[in-house]
Structures are given as C-alpha cells and as structure tokens.
Design a protein around this motif. Structure first.
Motif, short mmCIF file in Angstrom:
data_model
loop_
_atom_site.label_atom_id
_atom_site.label_comp_id
_atom_site.label_asym_id
_atom_site.label_seq_id
_atom_site.Cartn_x
_atom_site.Cartn_y
_atom_site.Cartn_z
N ASN A 35 0.95 -1.25 0.08
CA ASN A 35 0.14 0.02 0.09
C ASN A 35 1.01 1.33 -0.17
OD1 ASN A 35 -2.57 1.19 0.01
ND2 ASN A 35 -2.51 1.61 2.15
N LYS A 36 1.89 1.39 -0.80
CA LYS A 36 2.87 2.32 -0.78
C LYS A 36 3.05 2.98 -2.49
CE LYS A 36 7.70 3.43 -0.35
NZ LYS A 36 7.65 5.09 -0.24
N GLN A 37 3.20 4.25 -2.54
CA GLN A 37 3.28 4.72 -3.87
C GLN A 37 4.71 4.49 -4.38
OE1 GLN A 37 1.34 8.58 -3.78
NE2 GLN A 37 -0.64 7.77 -4.08
N ASN A 452 2.59 5.36 5.41
CA ASN A 452 3.30 4.49 4.71
C ASN A 452 4.31 3.81 5.20
OD1 ASN A 452 1.80 5.08 2.28
ND2 ASN A 452 2.72 6.96 1.69
N GLN A 456 4.75 -0.13 5.67
CA GLN A 456 5.99 -0.76 5.24
C GLN A 456 6.70 -1.78 6.20
OE1 GLN A 456 9.15 1.35 2.81
NE2 GLN A 456 7.76 3.13 2.92
#
Length: 562
Positions: A35-37, A452, A456
């Motif tokens: 769920n990280k850009q 974020n 992670q």
C-alpha cells in the motif's frame, strides 16, 4: 505503453502518468502488497532510431545499477527492475515535490539565504558521491534535476549521465551535459570529468537560482551576480565566480571545500569586511556618547511606544481599505515590522492570502519570513493559539506547493499543517471553540504523515479505526458550522472519498461496520450534490468528487463482499 489501471509484475498498479521524456515515461503506481506509492519509469525498447534507443536503454540500466549501490537521504532508491521483451520498468521512490526549474519559472530568483541552504544540501550529496570507491561524478547538476520536497529538503534525480571516475582515463569518451550548465571539460578533448566538474555545474545552478537568469538563454554569459541584483552578497558572488572558473585548477577542488566557503560566505563579503573596520572606528565614539544617550533613551522610549501604536493601527486601517492584494500585503507587512509579536496584522495577512483560494509558495515565504524570527515570543502570547489555528487551516486547505495538472497535493497540505495544529493543542485549553477541530486536524494529518512507514513495517493494524472516527468527527463539526465556506466542505468530502477508495479493506479489517461506511458515503455524496458552488475552482473540485463516487462505492463493495 503501460495502461492506467494495469498491474505490472502482479503488484504495481499504474495510477497516472506524471512525466515523460523522449523514449521514456514516468507513472505513479501503487504497490498493492505494501500500500505504498512508487514511481515507475518505462523505457520502450522499440524505436525508429534503433541505435539511439540502444543508448537510452543502456543508459537507463546503468543509471538503475548505479543508484542501487547508493544510500543517501538526498538520493532516490531503486527497488526493482523489470526487463520485458519490449519495455523496461524501473521501480523507484516517488518523490513528492517540485523541480527547482519550475519554481524559478513561476517565482523568479529565489531568496539568497534559501539558495545558500539549498547549496549546502547539494554540496553534501555531491561530496557523498565523490567519496564513493570509485568516485561517482554526477555531471548534470541543474535546477531541473533537483526536487524540492514539502519538508524543504532536496532530492537529486536523473543519473542518466553520471559516471564512475577512472584514474587511468585522460579524457571522457562521450561529450555529455546540459549546455549552459556543463563544465568545459564535459565537451570532449579537454580532460576527464572529476569532482571539480560538479563544482562548476553547481556554481552555475546557484547563479540561476539566485539571479533568475537561465545560463542556457541569452546573453549566454555568467555575469557577476550583483550585476543583476546589487543587494546580493559579495561573498556569494566570489564563491560562484570561483566555482565557474574555466580551468578546473582555479575552482574549489572538492565539494567539502565549497561547503566550508558557503558556511563562511559573509566573511569574504567586501561589505562585511568594511563593516567590521567601521565598527572599530565607531567604538570610541559610541562609548563617549553612551551616557548622553541613556538619559535621552528613557524619555524617547515612552514616545516611541506611543508612536509605534499609532503607526501600527494606521497600517492596519490602510490594509483594510486597500483595493489591491499587493497593497494589502505591503501594509500588513509594515504593521508586522512595527509590532512583530501582535496577532492582528498576521491574521489580516493570512486572510489576504486566503482570499484567492491559493496560498502560494511565494506567499508562504512572506509569512514565514515574518513569523519565524519571532515564533518563540509569539508562543508566549495568550492568543497565539488563534494565530496557529489560522496558519494550520491555510496550509490544510489552500497551500499550493506540489499541485499541478497531474497531481493533487492534499496529503502535502495536511502534512504541512500538522505542526501548527500541534501548537494549537499545546497553547490553548479544551474550552476553546476550535480545540476539538484542531485535535482532529492534527490527528488526520499525522495519520497521513506516518501511514506509509507503518505499512512498510507491517505495523499499521489498528490505525484505521481512529482515522475513520476522526473523519466522521470532522464531517460532523464542519456540517454544524454554517460559517465554513464551500472549499472547506469540498476538501473534506474529497478527503473522505479518497480515504474510502484507498482504505476500504483496511477499515473493514479494523472493525468499521459496512452500514457505517455506507452511511458516511451517502452523506458525503448527497452533501456534495446539494452544495452550491460559486467559483470555477470549487466547481472543478465538486466535479472531481462526483467523478470519484463510483470508484469509492466499488471499493466498499469489494471490501465487504466476503
């Protein structure tokens, strides 16, 4: 070419195009596992000019392999390289911010002190590269390759022409660099590039930043910076002149040496030196006159306070009557200079910045230049929390940094406001009308600042239910306050829709009931439809939210179907 919505390698979902070059494109992507850009650089292998394409491909691979070996906060990370038959995808850090060339284009020459701070950051990262074994020579320093992040720190990007220094080489084999910024030795037959090459390029970059004059455009010559602006420092002028000497032997021999010079730039300023001499001459005169001035000062201080109050109030009145934004700003700034620890002029200045629905970087610099030197004293005022709350709100709703046609900056705005809402909570009581709203703003902003990292580290479980409760609480507070304007309502509705789109599954896993999330969804949908808008900007915002409705509803369906 990657298609919006497609998933690369089973994990990177392409969200939108954020940049393009001759044979490459850069996309914003979401890592569905973390769920990280990330930023995804796509290099096509097929091209009409096959030989040219081969150079681009090899350069991209070399760049990726070079960056993978590095570890510095001012450098992007490469996390994955996906090599397919017709395309290469390089997965790297998504850097939120603006390149310095766009900032110059929009706002012109940057303040000297700010440029010097940026120069120090760039010296540090270049020195890191130069002290690798073997040394890495960047060779393409220019404003377009430096990203300014929302926290004020810089990131160096685009390592396409960086090279490892080889002591046995007498000259570079290829002439590479950006005309106007590149050192003479970068154009073949004039020696091998080394750390002093980057010193030259950095000097030209500082010249551009502090003067606003692009060295790649007429008159194609690096004049002393005070030729453009006599108010600039003679010390900085000498540093830039030394950096940009044609002979590498005449430049600073390392970025560490340049960094030292920047730390002491005032000491080589001719004006500074003359002031030091003048101080010695004046010392004797000042001592003799001190006794006389003491008596006069006691009497004069009382008169000064009375005069200051009169002038302060006069400037406030002039600002309130001024018809132009520039006039209002000038009068409020003059008032602040007279009484820098009084709230009223700051409040008027913030309202002026807010009136056009955009708090620009230039306006931020004006405000912070006045507030920061007096922040400790302001915090001692009984009404400081009122000021902090208004500063937090102007960042939350109106801050223009990082916003462009391809990217909304809502998360940046929230992150930038957190410190001010922290101040509200520390300097006000729970009885204040805005305390509860400030607490929610602070909590939502902190969630978006930290989520974020927690994702992670797989430590995000349990964070989504409090965030959901904060969103509902803010919706309730805003809906019951009839004085809030349309942009406040629309920004909140947009944040809610975005949160449902992004975190619907997380909300479910943290215990948010389907009936609850659907009730909020319907409330926001109906409120958006019924909200009258009065400007082009708010109409665009409303249309954007309405365009998200089906996506948000689908996210709820997907999350709760099991």
């Amino acid at each position: 070419m990657a298609v919006i919505g497609s998933i690369i390698d089973g994990k990177y979902e392409i969200l939108k195009l954020i940049g393009r070059g001759g044979m490459s494109k850069v996309y914003l992507a979401m890592d569905k596992r973390l769920n990280k850009q990330w930023a995804v650089k796509e290099i096509e292998k097929t091209s009409r000019e096959k030989s040219s394409n081969e150079v681009v491909i090899q350069s991209a691979i070399a760049e990726a392999n070079l960056i993978k070996k590095l570890d510095h906060p001012a450098l992007p990370r490469i996390v994955d390289i996906i090599d397919r038959e017709d395309v290469i995808f390089v997965i790297m850090d998504y850097i939120e911010g603006e390149p310095l060339d766009k900032i110059i284009d929009e706002y012109g020459a940057q303040p000297q002190e700010l440029v010097i701070e940026w120069a120090k950051q760039l010296c540090e990262v270049l020195d890191y590269l130069h002290t690798r074994q073997p040394s890495i020579i960047y060779r393409d320093m220019k404003p377009a390759n430096v990203m300014l992040k929302p926290d004020g720190n810089l990131k160096l990007i685009d390592f396409g022409i960086a090279r490892e220094f080889k002591e046995q080489n007498l000259a570079d084999t290829v002439s590479l660099g950006t005309k106007g910024y590149a050192a003479p030795e970068q154009f073949g037959g004039k020696g091998q590039t080394d750390p002093r090459t980057d010193v030259y390029c950095l000097g030209v970059t500082l010249y551009h930043l502090v003067t606003g004059h692009n060295p790649s455009e007429p008159p194609y010559e690096l004049y002393p910076i005070r030729n453009w602006n006599p108010n600039l420092s003679g010390g900085l002028e000498k540093i830039i002149l030394k950096c940009t000497q044609l002979n590498p032997e005449d430049r600073y021999q390392s970025c560490a040496e340049l960094l030292y010079a920047l730390d002491h730039y005032e000491e080589v300023d001719d004006v500074y030196r003359e002031k030091q001499k003048s101080k010695l001459r004046k010392f004797g005169l000042v001592t003799g006159a001190a006794f006389i001035c003491l008596f006069a000062g006691v009497f004069g201080q009382g008169m000064k306070v009375r005069t200051d109050n009169t002038d302060y109030n006069r400037y406030i009145q002039l600002a309130e009557r001024a018809t132009s934004e520039e006039g209002k700003i000038d009068y409020y700034v003059n008032a602040i200079d007279i009484k820098p620890t009084a709230n009223e002029a700051y409040m008027g200045l913030i309202k002026t910045f807010r009136d056009d629905l955009n708090f620009s970087i230039e306006e931020e610099q004006i405000l912070m230049k006045k507030i920061n030197p007096h922040l400790s004293s302001l915090r001692e005022n009984e009404d400081y929390a009122d000021l902090a709350f208004e500063i937090g709100k102007i960042y939350w709703y109106y801050y223009g940094y990082g916003k462009n046609e391809l990217s909304d900056n809502q998360v940046t705005r929230m992150k930038s406001s957190v410190q001010w809402f922290d101040d509200v909570l520390q300097h006000s009581s729970v009885d204040e009308d805005y305390y509860e709203m400030a607490a929610i703003y602070q909590s939502i902003g902190q969630f978006n600042e930290e989520i974020n990292i927690h994702v992670q580290e797989a430590s995000d479980k349990g964070m989504y239910m409090p965030y959901w409760d904060d969103l509902k609480g803010l919706i309730n507070l805003v809906s019951t306050n009839q004085e809030e304007n349309e942009i406040v309502n629309l920004e909140l509705y947009k944040l809610t829709m975005f949160s449902i789109e992004t975190y619907a599954r997380k909300f479910k896993s943290d215990g948010v009931e389907e009936s609850d999330i659907r009730a909020v969804f319907e409330e926001v949908k109906n409120s958006t439809e019924q909200l009258p808008v009065t400007t082009d900007k708010t109409e665009e915002m409303k249309n954007d939210i309405m365009g998200r409705i089906s996506t948000a509803e689908k996210a709820i369906d997907n999350a709760y179907r099991q």
